[in-house]
Design an enzyme around this catalytic site. Sequence first.
Site, PDB file in Angstrom:
ATOM      1  N   GLU A  37      32.973  41.194  68.826  1.00  0.00           N
ATOM      2  CA  GLU A  37      33.157  42.108  68.016  1.00  0.00           C
ATOM      3  C   GLU A  37      33.427  41.487  66.644  1.00  0.00           C
ATOM      4  O   GLU A  37      34.411  40.749  66.596  1.00  0.00           O
ATOM      5  CB  GLU A  37      34.613  42.961  68.440  1.00  0.00           C
ATOM      6  CG  GLU A  37      34.825  44.110  67.561  1.00  0.00           C
ATOM      7  CD  GLU A  37      35.884  44.878  67.967  1.00  0.00           C
ATOM      8  OE1 GLU A  37      36.792  44.606  68.941  1.00  0.00           O
ATOM      9  OE2 GLU A  37      36.391  45.807  67.222  1.00  0.00           O
ATOM     10  N   ARG A 263      38.365  33.468  81.537  1.00  0.00           N
ATOM     11  CA  ARG A 263      38.451  33.022  79.954  1.00  0.00           C
ATOM     12  C   ARG A 263      38.871  31.648  79.758  1.00  0.00           C
ATOM     13  O   ARG A 263      39.567  31.042  80.465  1.00  0.00           O
ATOM     14  CB  ARG A 263      38.967  34.045  79.230  1.00  0.00           C
ATOM     15  CG  ARG A 263      40.470  34.171  79.483  1.00  0.00           C
ATOM     16  CD  ARG A 263      41.093  35.259  78.669  1.00  0.00           C
ATOM     17  NE  ARG A 263      41.196  35.479  77.475  1.00  0.00           N
ATOM     18  CZ  ARG A 263      40.355  36.334  76.595  1.00  0.00           C
ATOM     19  NH1 ARG A 263      39.581  37.150  77.494  1.00  0.00           N
ATOM     20  NH2 ARG A 263      40.173  36.286  75.484  1.00  0.00           N
ATOM     21  N   LYS A 273      41.995  36.870  68.732  1.00  0.00           N
ATOM     22  CA  LYS A 273      41.792  36.903  67.146  1.00  0.00           C
ATOM     23  C   LYS A 273      42.878  37.548  66.642  1.00  0.00           C
ATOM     24  O   LYS A 273      43.179  37.277  65.420  1.00  0.00           O
ATOM     25  CB  LYS A 273      40.657  37.864  67.306  1.00  0.00           C
ATOM     26  CG  LYS A 273      39.222  37.135  67.371  1.00  0.00           C
ATOM     27  CD  LYS A 273      38.181  37.892  67.339  1.00  0.00           C
ATOM     28  CE  LYS A 273      37.672  38.629  68.341  1.00  0.00           C
ATOM     29  NZ  LYS A 273      36.673  39.505  68.304  1.00  0.00           N
TER      30      LYS A 273
HETATM   31  P1  ATP Z   1      39.959  38.129  71.284  1.00  0.00           P
HETATM   32  O1  ATP Z   1      41.176  38.027  72.504  1.00  0.00           O
HETATM   33  O2  ATP Z   1      39.947  36.461  70.831  1.00  0.00           O
HETATM   34  O3  ATP Z   1      40.095  39.137  70.366  1.00  0.00           O
HETATM   35  P2  ATP Z   1      38.016  39.317  72.562  1.00  0.00           P
HETATM   36  O4  ATP Z   1      37.243  39.247  73.993  1.00  0.00           O
HETATM   37  O5  ATP Z   1      38.448  40.727  72.055  1.00  0.00           O
HETATM   38  O6  ATP Z   1      38.960  38.051  72.179  1.00  0.00           O
HETATM   39  P3  ATP Z   1      35.162  39.566  71.589  1.00  0.00           P
HETATM   40  O7  ATP Z   1      34.619  39.509  70.205  1.00  0.00           O
HETATM   41  O8  ATP Z   1      35.026  40.952  72.000  1.00  0.00           O
HETATM   42  O9  ATP Z   1      36.455  39.356  71.659  1.00  0.00           O
HETATM   43  O10 ATP Z   1      34.532  38.540  72.427  1.00  0.00           O
HETATM   44  C1  ATP Z   1      33.093  38.257  72.854  1.00  0.00           C
HETATM   45  C2  ATP Z   1      32.670  37.505  73.859  1.00  0.00           C
HETATM   46  O11 ATP Z   1      33.374  36.462  73.995  1.00  0.00           O
HETATM   47  C3  ATP Z   1      33.260  38.526  75.144  1.00  0.00           C
HETATM   48  O12 ATP Z   1      32.229  38.565  75.953  1.00  0.00           O
HETATM   49  C4  ATP Z   1      34.493  37.717  75.626  1.00  0.00           C
HETATM   50  O13 ATP Z   1      34.415  38.047  76.844  1.00  0.00           O
HETATM   51  C5  ATP Z   1      34.193  36.513  75.105  1.00  0.00           C
HETATM   52  N1  ATP Z   1      35.373  35.621  75.080  1.00  0.00           N
HETATM   53  C6  ATP Z   1      36.286  36.040  74.160  1.00  0.00           C
HETATM   54  N2  ATP Z   1      37.376  35.242  74.424  1.00  0.00           N
HETATM   55  C7  ATP Z   1      37.061  34.397  75.435  1.00  0.00           C
HETATM   56  C8  ATP Z   1      37.833  33.123  75.781  1.00  0.00           C
HETATM   57  N3  ATP Z   1      38.856  32.769  75.481  1.00  0.00           N
HETATM   58  N4  ATP Z   1      37.102  32.491  77.049  1.00  0.00           N
HETATM   59  C9  ATP Z   1      35.710  32.671  76.940  1.00  0.00           C
HETATM   60  N5  ATP Z   1      35.109  33.553  76.587  1.00  0.00           N
HETATM   61  C10 ATP Z   1      35.636  34.490  75.726  1.00  0.00           C
HETATM   62 MG    MG Z   2      36.728  42.342  73.058  1.00  0.00          MG
END
Ligand code: ATP
Ligand code: MG
Length: 564
Positions: A37, A263, A273
Amino acid sequence: MDHADTSSPSDFIRDIIEEDFRTHKHQGRVATRFPPEPNGYPHIGHAKSVCLNFGIAAQYGGTCNLRMDDTDPSGEDMEYVEAIIRDVKWLGFDWQDRLYFASDYYERLYQYALQLIRLGKAYVCDLSPDEIREYRGTLTEPGRESPYRNRSVEENLALFERMRAGEFEEGRHVLRAKIDMGSPNVTMRDPIMYRIKRETHYRTKDQWCIYPMYDFAHCLSDSIEGITHSICTLEFENNRPLYDWFLEQLGVQPRPQQIEFARLDLSYTVMSKRKLMELVERGTVDGWDDPQMPTLSGMRRRGYTPEAIRKFCERIGVSKNDSLIDMALLENCVREDLNERVPRVMAVIRPLKVVINNYPEDRVEEFDCPYHPQKPEMGSRKVPFSRVLFIEREDFMEIPAKKFYRLSPGTEVRLRYGYFIRCTGVVKDPASGEIVEVHCTYDPETRSGFAPDGRKVNATIHWVSATHAVQAEVRLYDRLFTVPEPLAGEADFTEYLNPKSLEVLTACRLEPSLAGSQPGNRFQFERLGYFCVDPAAASGKGLVFNRTVTLRDSWAKVAGKVKP
Ligand code: ATP
Ligand code: MG
């Protein structure tokens, strides 16, 4: 966890894919996607997902799409899209012409929503957000059905169309899937599909005032793109039945499969984020690309290489169990990579002046110094030597501590690539008592590094010639937080920020070969670590170096130990 260097890693996700090949589940096709995102800069956790999704596609001759999962106008921005594109490219992955935006699917998603309404599988609900929460029940109590659940298809269609047309204020109505308020899985209790949001979207502007929820948009975006394996993190495990439900009800083909993995969680930092945004907004760090941040742009600025990050992602592997990975493991991957390919030079970061009394005042020698002791192909450079030098302040002790083998009055050390010098005295600032100069004599017979009489020294120290040295600023980094899990503590995570995470040294002296260094250039400063010319330093600041990583795990360092 497999630490072996295998060219094709293996894990439970790859096992699923190989099984799918055997059963021809997706006609032998593998299509993955990385779906960030655009509401923040990518971090090292995203790198794990990038390496996994693109890595699988490459390994099995498939494709991996880069998809901006931009279905929420709040906080999404083109700045983040650009950062994501830059960072995924930098990591070394290529989506060719497959850059997609979920916001490009809004019309199709809307049509799918209409279809679900016509199937009697979705309804417009007028409960307030608080009421919806209350009606949802808990893990131990079933939910209650909304009084609006049994609206007619016609009424639902009309209301949903009016929602789209902008006739209602935010919160007045939502569109919900009609599933099962008694489901043991709370996610399945008539989840919200669409809500009204009167915000301008960074791409679709004010074209829409209803926005699809993740669970509805994601499975359908996957299906629209022909994704076969939709890999996401473990917290979506409970959402998988919903992912499948939408695809099942709508009868869409092909049907992607959601697979969850653990993760990445790294010690001494945070990886959400929202939390990283907080650090940026509070001014704790100097932007998303601050070298202290676990973001890919921060790591790049600090001097990490994409190869090191990819190696790290491979080493930690992929599993179904959440675990905390030690930051030291990442730093080790960086060290291993830089050790092989970065030129080694001399720099003094906390200078102490040394005068060699018996060295002629106007004499300058040039020593030919190799860039890498084990790699003659990396070449060499000339390093000037003269009567006045700088050495590292911590390489001198007037009253040597126990086991201090470096320079002190009466002792002899070797200068790297140069002579033996013996300390004959010190000059102090009369006011402060601080040592401002160390006086030495040199032995002209020791240029080769050996004394003709066979006497030995206990240490070799680095140095630069004072008149030839280049001035620079050097920034040393430590852990951003003082505790391994800043989000697990009692207090707000910012309470655990390490006040000493950044040390700025402004009067560093470098050997003159570094004068023309360009932003992004990397070096080993002998005995001090790996450094990178800051690509984002303010212009007019001169040379600024970021320490990428120390030469060894400094947290495992034995105090007072001397590197020979
Ligand atoms: P954040 O908690 O940083 O906001 P998010 O999952 O909301 O992370 P996204 O931009 O939706 O952020 O993530 C994009 C992709 O990266 C998704 O498929 C998510 O599962 C993966 N991802 C995000 N954080 C991690 C992590 N710490 N380890 C592995 N994969 C991750
Ligand atoms: Mg997300």
